[in-house]
Design an enzyme around this catalytic site. Structure first.
Site, mmCIF file in Angstrom:
data_model
loop_
_atom_site.group_PDB
_atom_site.id
_atom_site.type_symbol
_atom_site.label_atom_id
_atom_site.label_comp_id
_atom_site.label_asym_id
_atom_site.label_seq_id
_atom_site.Cartn_x
_atom_site.Cartn_y
_atom_site.Cartn_z
ATOM 1 N N PRO A 84 -21.838 34.126 9.365
ATOM 2 C CA PRO A 84 -20.507 34.339 8.968
ATOM 3 C C PRO A 84 -20.032 35.607 9.802
ATOM 4 O O PRO A 84 -20.668 36.392 9.372
ATOM 5 C CB PRO A 84 -20.657 34.408 7.347
ATOM 6 C CG PRO A 84 -21.865 33.570 7.164
ATOM 7 C CD PRO A 84 -22.685 33.623 8.103
ATOM 8 N N CYS A 85 -18.905 35.350 10.402
ATOM 9 C CA CYS A 85 -18.413 36.637 11.030
ATOM 10 C C CYS A 85 -17.248 37.398 10.496
ATOM 11 O O CYS A 85 -16.957 38.538 10.872
ATOM 12 C CB CYS A 85 -17.624 36.108 12.420
ATOM 13 S SG CYS A 85 -16.341 34.960 12.075
ATOM 14 N N GLU A 86 -16.710 36.918 9.172
ATOM 15 C CA GLU A 86 -15.732 37.653 8.437
ATOM 16 C C GLU A 86 -16.055 39.160 8.278
ATOM 17 O O GLU A 86 -15.010 39.856 8.201
ATOM 18 C CB GLU A 86 -15.585 36.959 7.009
ATOM 19 C CG GLU A 86 -14.818 35.736 7.098
ATOM 20 C CD GLU A 86 -15.677 34.475 7.235
ATOM 21 O OE1 GLU A 86 -17.047 34.672 7.545
ATOM 22 O OE2 GLU A 86 -15.266 33.355 7.476
ATOM 23 N N PRO A 87 -17.425 39.650 7.831
ATOM 24 C CA PRO A 87 -17.740 40.954 7.987
ATOM 25 C C PRO A 87 -17.248 41.849 9.079
ATOM 26 O O PRO A 87 -16.885 42.981 8.859
ATOM 27 C CB PRO A 87 -19.280 41.027 7.535
ATOM 28 C CG PRO A 87 -19.476 39.592 7.079
ATOM 29 C CD PRO A 87 -18.692 38.701 7.646
ATOM 30 N N PHE A 88 -17.168 41.289 10.128
ATOM 31 C CA PHE A 88 -16.931 42.072 11.361
ATOM 32 C C PHE A 88 -15.541 41.762 11.835
ATOM 33 O O PHE A 88 -15.200 42.363 13.043
ATOM 34 C CB PHE A 88 -17.936 41.784 12.378
ATOM 35 C CG PHE A 88 -19.275 42.086 11.695
ATOM 36 C CD1 PHE A 88 -20.026 43.129 11.173
ATOM 37 C CD2 PHE A 88 -20.068 40.890 11.479
ATOM 38 C CE1 PHE A 88 -21.214 43.347 10.613
ATOM 39 C CE2 PHE A 88 -21.406 40.850 11.050
ATOM 40 C CZ PHE A 88 -22.027 42.159 10.312
#
Length: 341
Positions: A84-88
């Site tokens: 999941p890319c939401e953290p970055f």
């Protein structure tokens, strides 16, 4: 399975964008994992031969994964995954949120460490290789040894996808003396024979000219959307545009009141847009699921389950299969060259 057929296992598979790209590059997907029930249902409906498994990677050991794939340590050719890319993401950084979910990037690299595939591809947003994500990436790569690694930052629009979508691919090849693949050469846009594919070329044929009431956004500024010209966003209502000056530049996020232009590639399709966050159709309505499939280069026949918002989220999270295919063809050519050398 043919003796010369290269195998692929997918983690964080979602609805299968990376795996579909690998399949188009002639890899055989032997297992794919996702935690979400709807996404696994989609995988099973579209590609049951991929052996889709619903599981949490946090509780899945490398030995378990190899058993599911019918392989032993060191036998897998390619491990792929898009944690999941939401953290970055830029949106997360714009909102001042942390990257507390970065452990999933570490989990992927720990799978690489214990499974020892011949190659791996980790896909994410470009910000993973920037500030502050670079610290996470360096720590993740330190968990494995014996691989040569190269980062690629690619824009899907340069590879025939009708969407401006920048992605990061971390490509690793096991063996210090082996060749590293280079990024796939662009096929569309500046310097190429083919121009970039526009949103109108991709989805214009689906437009019936009808705007249904439930396709219109709601909210304080929703009435402004009809005034926004195609290709513009809230900046139309600043000193930079031609409308009344209601906002200041950089006072809103880029997607606010953002419309597609039929003669240009789509803006990036996001997974969890706010009520007035686009991209919207140039007619001033929400994009339909069929349109999003084509803008993401999925087949119209690709089955996805859930409500509109759930389907939109699943598509927005996916890697465009057409972009992934270019990546994996490049990786495969080097793997075959290394294998024969």
């Amino acid at each position: 399975m043919a003796d010369d057929e290269l195998t692929c296992v997918g983690l964080f598979s979602g609805i299968g964008g990376l795996e579909l790209g690998a399949e188009r590059a002639s890899f055989r997907v032997v297992a794919c994992i996702d935690i979400d029930e709807r996404r696994v249902r989609s995988l099973r409906s579209n590609r049951p031969q991929w052996n889709p498994i619903r599981a949490d990677i946090r509780g899945l050991g490398a030995k378990d994964l190899l058993e599911l794939a019918g392989l032993r340590c060191g036998e897998l050719d390619l491990l792929v995954g898009g944690p999941p890319c939401e953290p970055f993401s830029k949106a997360r950084l714009w909102l001042g949120r942390s990257h507390r979910d970065a452990d999933l990037v570490y989990r992927f690299m720990m799978m690489v460490r214990h499974i020892r595939p011949s190659a791996f591809v980790l896909e994410n947003v470009p910000e993973l290789a920037g500030s502050p994500g670079i610290a996470v990436l360096h720590k993740a790569l330190s968990l494995v040894s014996g691989y040569r690694v190269t980062p690629w930052k690619l824009d899907a629009a340069r590879y025939g996808v009708p969407q401006k979508r920048r992605r990061l691919f971390i490509v690793g090849v096991r063996g210090r003396g082996l060749s590293l693949p280079t990024p796939p050469p662009p096929t569309h846009g500046a310097g190429c024979e083919n121009p970039e594919v526009t949103a109108g070329q991709a989805i214009g044929k689906l437009d019936n000219g009808i705007v249904r009431p439930y396709e219109l956004p709601s909210g304080k500024w929703a009435h402004l959307l009809k005034e926004v010209p195609p290709g513009w966003n809230y900046l139309w209502f600043t000193e930079l545009g031609g409308g009344p000056r209601l906002f200041k530049p950089r006072s809103r996020y880029w997607l606010f009141l953002l419309k597609l232009h039929p003669d240009k590639p789509s803006w990036t399709i996001t997974s969890r847009p706010a009520p007035l966050a686009g991209p919207f159709h140039w007619r001033g309505r929400r994009l339909r699921i069929e349109e999003i499939k084509l803008l993401q280069s999925f087949p119209l026949s690709w089955k996805i389950y859930g409500s509109y918002n759930q389907k939109r989220e699943q598509l927005g999270d996916a890697t465009p299969p057409k972009l992934a295919a270019h990546v994996f063809k490049q990786v495969k050519s080097v793997m075959e060259r290394n294998r024969s050398s």
